[in-house]
Design a protein around this motif. Structure first.
Motif, PDB file in Angstrom:
ATOM      1  N   LEU A  29      22.427   0.524   2.567  1.00 43.09           N
ATOM      2  CA  LEU A  29      22.199  -0.504   1.455  1.00 43.09           C
ATOM      3  C   LEU A  29      20.771  -0.579   1.084  1.00 43.09           C
ATOM      4  O   LEU A  29      20.280  -0.477   0.155  1.00 43.09           O
ATOM      5  CB  LEU A  29      22.913  -1.699   1.722  1.00 43.09           C
ATOM      6  N   GLY A  30      19.785  -0.861   2.227  1.00 45.61           N
ATOM      7  CA  GLY A  30      18.413  -0.840   2.093  1.00 45.61           C
ATOM      8  C   GLY A  30      17.782   0.310   1.881  1.00 45.61           C
ATOM      9  O   GLY A  30      17.033   0.466   0.865  1.00 45.61           O
ATOM     10  N   GLY A  31      17.879   1.121   2.921  1.00 45.34           N
ATOM     11  CA  GLY A  31      17.156   2.421   2.546  1.00 45.34           C
ATOM     12  C   GLY A  31      17.395   3.607   1.567  1.00 45.34           C
ATOM     13  O   GLY A  31      16.811   3.497   0.698  1.00 45.34           O
ATOM     14  N   TYR A  32      18.730   4.060   1.800  1.00 42.05           N
ATOM     15  CA  TYR A  32      19.244   4.617   0.685  1.00 42.05           C
ATOM     16  C   TYR A  32      19.530   4.281  -0.584  1.00 42.05           C
ATOM     17  O   TYR A  32      19.343   4.976  -1.453  1.00 42.05           O
ATOM     18  CB  TYR A  32      20.384   5.378   1.291  1.00 42.05           C
ATOM     19  N   GLY A  33      20.019   2.803  -0.576  1.00 41.42           N
ATOM     20  CA  GLY A  33      20.082   2.316  -1.818  1.00 41.42           C
ATOM     21  C   GLY A  33      19.059   2.219  -2.713  1.00 41.42           C
ATOM     22  O   GLY A  33      18.982   2.342  -3.724  1.00 41.42           O
ATOM     23  N   PHE A  34      17.960   1.645  -2.107  1.00 42.05           N
ATOM     24  CA  PHE A  34      16.721   1.615  -2.826  1.00 42.05           C
ATOM     25  C   PHE A  34      16.019   2.899  -3.526  1.00 42.05           C
ATOM     26  O   PHE A  34      15.703   3.053  -4.442  1.00 42.05           O
ATOM     27  CB  PHE A  34      15.567   0.682  -2.138  1.00 42.05           C
ATOM     28  N   GLU A  35      16.259   3.968  -2.317  1.00 44.85           N
ATOM     29  CA  GLU A  35      15.714   5.020  -2.787  1.00 44.85           C
ATOM     30  C   GLU A  35      16.617   5.944  -3.699  1.00 44.85           C
ATOM     31  O   GLU A  35      15.906   6.388  -4.669  1.00 44.85           O
ATOM     32  CB  GLU A  35      15.895   6.043  -1.464  1.00 44.85           C
ATOM     33  N   SER A  36      17.678   5.525  -4.049  1.00 42.23           N
ATOM     34  CA  SER A  36      18.846   6.127  -5.055  1.00 42.23           C
ATOM     35  C   SER A  36      18.337   5.494  -6.414  1.00 42.23           C
ATOM     36  O   SER A  36      18.563   6.270  -7.610  1.00 42.23           O
ATOM     37  CB  SER A  36      20.015   6.081  -4.725  1.00 42.23           C
ATOM     38  N   VAL A  37      17.511   4.407  -6.636  1.00 43.23           N
ATOM     39  CA  VAL A  37      17.225   3.778  -7.477  1.00 43.23           C
ATOM     40  C   VAL A  37      15.755   4.050  -7.835  1.00 43.23           C
ATOM     41  O   VAL A  37      15.253   3.372  -8.957  1.00 43.23           O
ATOM     42  CB  VAL A  37      17.670   2.434  -8.122  1.00 43.23           C
ATOM     43  N   GLY A  38      14.927   4.841  -7.308  1.00 40.89           N
ATOM     44  CA  GLY A  38      13.390   5.079  -7.542  1.00 40.89           C
ATOM     45  C   GLY A  38      12.504   4.078  -6.786  1.00 40.89           C
ATOM     46  O   GLY A  38      11.446   4.231  -7.010  1.00 40.89           O
TER      47      GLY A  38
ATOM     48  N   SER B 111      11.191   2.403  -3.128  1.00 38.16           N
ATOM     49  CA  SER B 111      10.868   2.685  -1.596  1.00 38.16           C
ATOM     50  C   SER B 111      11.826   2.200  -0.704  1.00 38.16           C
ATOM     51  O   SER B 111      12.429   1.098  -0.884  1.00 38.16           O
ATOM     52  CB  SER B 111       9.512   2.101  -1.306  1.00 38.16           C
ATOM     53  N   SER B 112      12.529   3.252  -0.038  1.00 40.14           N
ATOM     54  CA  SER B 112      13.573   2.931   1.060  1.00 40.14           C
ATOM     55  C   SER B 112      12.912   1.889   2.010  1.00 40.14           C
ATOM     56  O   SER B 112      13.749   1.111   2.586  1.00 40.14           O
ATOM     57  CB  SER B 112      13.742   4.259   1.899  1.00 40.14           C
ATOM     58  N   GLU B 113      11.600   2.006   2.308  1.00 40.78           N
ATOM     59  CA  GLU B 113      10.955   1.189   3.251  1.00 40.78           C
ATOM     60  C   GLU B 113      11.108  -0.434   2.646  1.00 40.78           C
ATOM     61  O   GLU B 113      11.294  -1.411   3.543  1.00 40.78           O
ATOM     62  CB  GLU B 113       9.593   1.320   3.574  1.00 40.78           C
ATOM     63  N   LEU B 114      10.710  -0.580   1.535  1.00 35.71           N
ATOM     64  CA  LEU B 114      10.926  -1.857   0.798  1.00 35.71           C
ATOM     65  C   LEU B 114      12.316  -2.222   0.878  1.00 35.71           C
ATOM     66  O   LEU B 114      12.697  -3.627   1.194  1.00 35.71           O
ATOM     67  CB  LEU B 114      10.492  -1.782  -0.652  1.00 35.71           C
TER      68      LEU B 114
ATOM     69  N   VAL C  24       0.677  -1.253  -0.020  1.00 37.30           N
ATOM     70  CA  VAL C  24      -0.051   0.003   0.143  1.00 37.30           C
ATOM     71  C   VAL C  24       0.928   1.159  -0.048  1.00 37.30           C
ATOM     72  O   VAL C  24       0.731   2.207  -0.663  1.00 37.30           O
ATOM     73  CB  VAL C  24      -0.952   0.088   1.159  1.00 37.30           C
ATOM     74  N   MET C  25       1.966   1.343   0.746  1.00 37.31           N
ATOM     75  CA  MET C  25       2.996   2.394   0.850  1.00 37.31           C
ATOM     76  C   MET C  25       3.481   2.659  -0.310  1.00 37.31           C
ATOM     77  O   MET C  25       3.801   3.912  -1.197  1.00 37.31           O
ATOM     78  CB  MET C  25       3.883   2.394   2.028  1.00 37.31           C
ATOM     79  N   SER C  26       3.795   1.672  -0.956  1.00 40.24           N
ATOM     80  CA  SER C  26       4.718   1.863  -2.400  1.00 40.24           C
ATOM     81  C   SER C  26       3.910   2.234  -3.587  1.00 40.24           C
ATOM     82  O   SER C  26       4.175   3.091  -4.233  1.00 40.24           O
ATOM     83  CB  SER C  26       5.194   0.373  -2.779  1.00 40.24           C
ATOM     84  N   LEU C  27       2.636   1.965  -3.390  1.00 41.40           N
ATOM     85  CA  LEU C  27       1.502   2.316  -4.498  1.00 41.40           C
ATOM     86  C   LEU C  27       1.027   3.727  -4.232  1.00 41.40           C
ATOM     87  O   LEU C  27       1.018   4.673  -5.067  1.00 41.40           O
ATOM     88  CB  LEU C  27       0.143   1.622  -4.247  1.00 41.40           C
ATOM     89  N   ALA C  28       0.834   4.063  -2.775  1.00 41.77           N
ATOM     90  CA  ALA C  28       0.578   5.526  -2.311  1.00 41.77           C
ATOM     91  C   ALA C  28       1.772   6.512  -2.791  1.00 41.77           C
ATOM     92  O   ALA C  28       1.333   7.609  -3.140  1.00 41.77           O
ATOM     93  CB  ALA C  28       0.264   5.427  -1.042  1.00 41.77           C
ATOM     94  N   ALA C  29       2.867   6.201  -2.331  1.00 42.81           N
ATOM     95  CA  ALA C  29       4.267   6.816  -2.840  1.00 42.81           C
ATOM     96  C   ALA C  29       4.217   7.341  -4.099  1.00 42.81           C
ATOM     97  O   ALA C  29       4.622   8.389  -4.631  1.00 42.81           O
ATOM     98  CB  ALA C  29       5.365   6.362  -2.444  1.00 42.81           C
ATOM     99  N   GLY C  30       3.663   6.648  -5.242  1.00 43.57           N
ATOM    100  CA  GLY C  30       3.695   6.794  -6.547  1.00 43.57           C
ATOM    101  C   GLY C  30       5.099   6.973  -7.055  1.00 43.57           C
ATOM    102  O   GLY C  30       5.301   7.582  -8.199  1.00 43.57           O
ATOM    103  N   GLN C  31       6.023   6.221  -6.647  1.00 41.06           N
ATOM    104  CA  GLN C  31       7.634   6.358  -7.170  1.00 41.06           C
ATOM    105  C   GLN C  31       7.514   5.572  -8.438  1.00 41.06           C
ATOM    106  O   GLN C  31       7.025   4.584  -8.633  1.00 41.06           O
ATOM    107  CB  GLN C  31       8.532   5.952  -6.027  1.00 41.06           C
ATOM    108  N   THR C  32       8.531   6.360  -9.383  1.00 40.17           N
ATOM    109  CA  THR C  32       8.807   5.608 -10.609  1.00 40.17           C
ATOM    110  C   THR C  32      10.339   5.161 -10.522  1.00 40.17           C
ATOM    111  O   THR C  32      11.129   5.881 -10.478  1.00 40.17           O
ATOM    112  CB  THR C  32       8.639   6.664 -11.776  1.00 40.17           C
TER     113      THR C  32
END
Length: 522
Positions: free
Chosen positions: A208-217, A219-222, A158-166
């Protein structure tokens, strides 16, 4: 630095709340609301800062990382966990969303997101309650934790869909992450048991998890959840989770403070929270009947449902992304649910004993495979609880008493004992209905080696109610608990540390030649 003062104030209120048996996060929320009230009624300017927001985000990432560390497929791949969680989620949303539209005249999208937020149960509260009673590995504890993990996964979607990140094209790299698992395992093995272990967890969860995922578009939570899940099968994954527990709790203080400082609740928020609290029992009742539909016994269904009868901090995390304007009403709803749930869970077993005659008739005639009664056959000595104490007792008795059996509520532990040649079977020794349905004609003695005092009391009391006249012995750390165990029906209750001292002294007499010499001998 105002954040330091705010956190100190949150500590004071958290400590005060904990002293009356409630989760400290209720105090953290209250601290935020008090600070917001001071800002509104005095000349003080108290606003959520970027630094506090950053602390809050780190707490959320660590929470998801520790959830990932518990994400073992065997704990969620079962009909009662998958079916129970998905059906409960669907029914809750189908009932709550139209109700919110009709009662509060909300838009359908807002009502649906609120229903989603209210459908989740608190991982933090349930895990703490079950861990404090040492029931995380009991059947009802494993069911509750499995459902919570499924809810956490739903919340993440739900968070990933709501954030609408590409995602960027580099996001495809994440499909190669499983190749890093051997390296991560080696790093965890090499990190030891002290500060390096904590630093490794922070590196994986935040960098690695938070910033790494965020840097490739993504969710950092994911990312935090994925890196936690990659270590879930490591033998030391739970040690890592425990080492991060306090750090995670400290950062989550910022999350709850941020919500409270965001503004005082208005009349509509209070009405929403009160209504949500009033319908909370329906959430637990729905869980109970869904779990019974999957052939759980009434006792297991009741204890699992009671642990899940609350609203979740994950609902707040979802709202912070999808419905920030509803954070305050949801925060009050979560706090009220904790006020309701925490005391009830403390007395869950005794509460079931009082309600058993009303709940048991709802059971299915066919029981879940993990809850089938077992036959003790010719067993003469029964050991309930096969941890370190129970295992030591078993190994000492096995050569002298061939008709020996152990019971343990952890199926993996029971299986390991069987592989090592011990006669140990899976059974929840705290289940009074298990004992009532059991015929044990040859049992002459029972050793209570269960981990918690409540389990020992219930087992001793139930055995005597059944008419068992054999010898019951237990161990405990505290004198007052020993007295309670004897009053419940045990013949003897020994203090663990006293017995350890006696055993050590006996080793000196048996093993040390010098200890057998009289003064003056050489």
């Amino acid at each position: 630095m105002p954040e330091a003062i705010w956190i100190s104030f949150a500590f004071v209120l958290g400590l005060a709340v904990k002293s009356v048996g409630l989760p400290p996060l209720v105090g953290y929320l209250a601290a935020g609301f008090v600070l917001s009230g001071l800002s509104a009624t005095t000349e003080l300017t108290i606003e959520a800062t970027d630094e506090l927001g950053h602390i809050a985000h780190l707490g959320v990432l660590l929470l998801l990382f520790t959830v990932g560390l518990k994400l073992k497929l065997r704990s969620i791949v079962s009909p009662e966990v998958i079916g129970g969680s998905l059906l409960h989620f669907a029914i809750t949303c189908a009932v709550f969303a139209p109700g919110l539209v009709l009662l509060m005249d909300l838009e359908w999208q807002t009502a649906l997101m609120l229903a989603v937020a209210l459908s989740f149960s608190s991982t933090v509260l349930a895990a703490k309650v079950l861990e404090s009673k040492r029931e995380l590995r009991a059947f009802h504890g494993r069911v509750a934790i499995g459902i919570l993990i499924m809810q956490d996964l739903i919340a993440l979607v739900v968070m990933s869909l709501a954030a609408g990140q590409t995602p960027s094209q580099w996001a495809l790299i994440v499909f190669g992450l499983p190749l890093l698992r051997p390296l991560l395992f080696r790093l965890l093995d090499a990190s030891g048991h002290d500060e390096l272990l904590v630093l490794l967890g922070l590196l994986l969860a935040l960098v690695l998890g938070g910033y790494g995922f965020e840097s490739v578009g993504l969710s950092s939570e994911l990312g935090a959840l994925v890196f936690g899940a990659m270590l879930a099968k490591h033998p030391r994954s739970q040690e890592l989770a425990k080492s991060l527990w306090s750090v995670k709790e400290m950062f989550l203080v910022g999350f709850f403070l941020q919500i409270g400082i965001g503004g005082l609740p208005d009349g509509q928020a209070l009405i929403f929270a009160v209504v949500a609290a009033l319908v909370l029992p329906l959430k637990g009742i729905l869980f109970f009947f869904l779990l019974l539909a999957f052939r759980l016994r009434a006792r297991s269904g009741f204890l699992s449902s009671l642990a899940l009868t609350n609203y979740s901090e994950f609902g707040l995390i979802v709202a912070s992304i999808a419905l920030p304007q509803w954070l305050v009403p949801l925060a009050i709803s979560v706090a009220l649910s904790f006020l309701f749930s925490a005391p009830l869970n403390r007395f869950a077993h005794s509460l079931y004993e009082r309600l058993a005659h009303r709940l048991d008739p709802f059971e299915s005639r066919k029981h879940h495979p993990d809850e089938q009664p077992i036959s003790l056959g010719n067993t003469r000595v029964l050991i309930m609880g096969m941890g370190r104490t129970g295992t030591a007792a078993y190994d000492w008795l096995k050569d002298q008493e061939p008709d020996l059996m152990g019971l343990d509520s952890d199926p993996a532990k029971a299986l390991q004992h069987q592989k090592e040649g011990r006669n140990v079977v899976f059974a929840d020794a705290e289940d009074s209905s298990f004992w009532n349905a059991l015929h044990m004609p040859a049992v002459q003695a029972v050793i209570l080696a269960l981990g918690d005092i409540e389990g020992k009391l219930i087992a001793a009391r139930t055995l005597r109610k059944m008419g068992f006249k054999g010898y019951i012995v237990a161990h405990t750390m505290f004198t007052d608990e020993a007295r309670q165990i004897r009053q419940a029906g045990a013949d003897d209750a020994y203090l663990t540390m006293n017995e350890t001292g006696v055993a050590l002294a006996s080793h000196i007499l048996n093993k040390s030649p010098s200890a057998n010499k009289h003064p003056g001998e050489h």
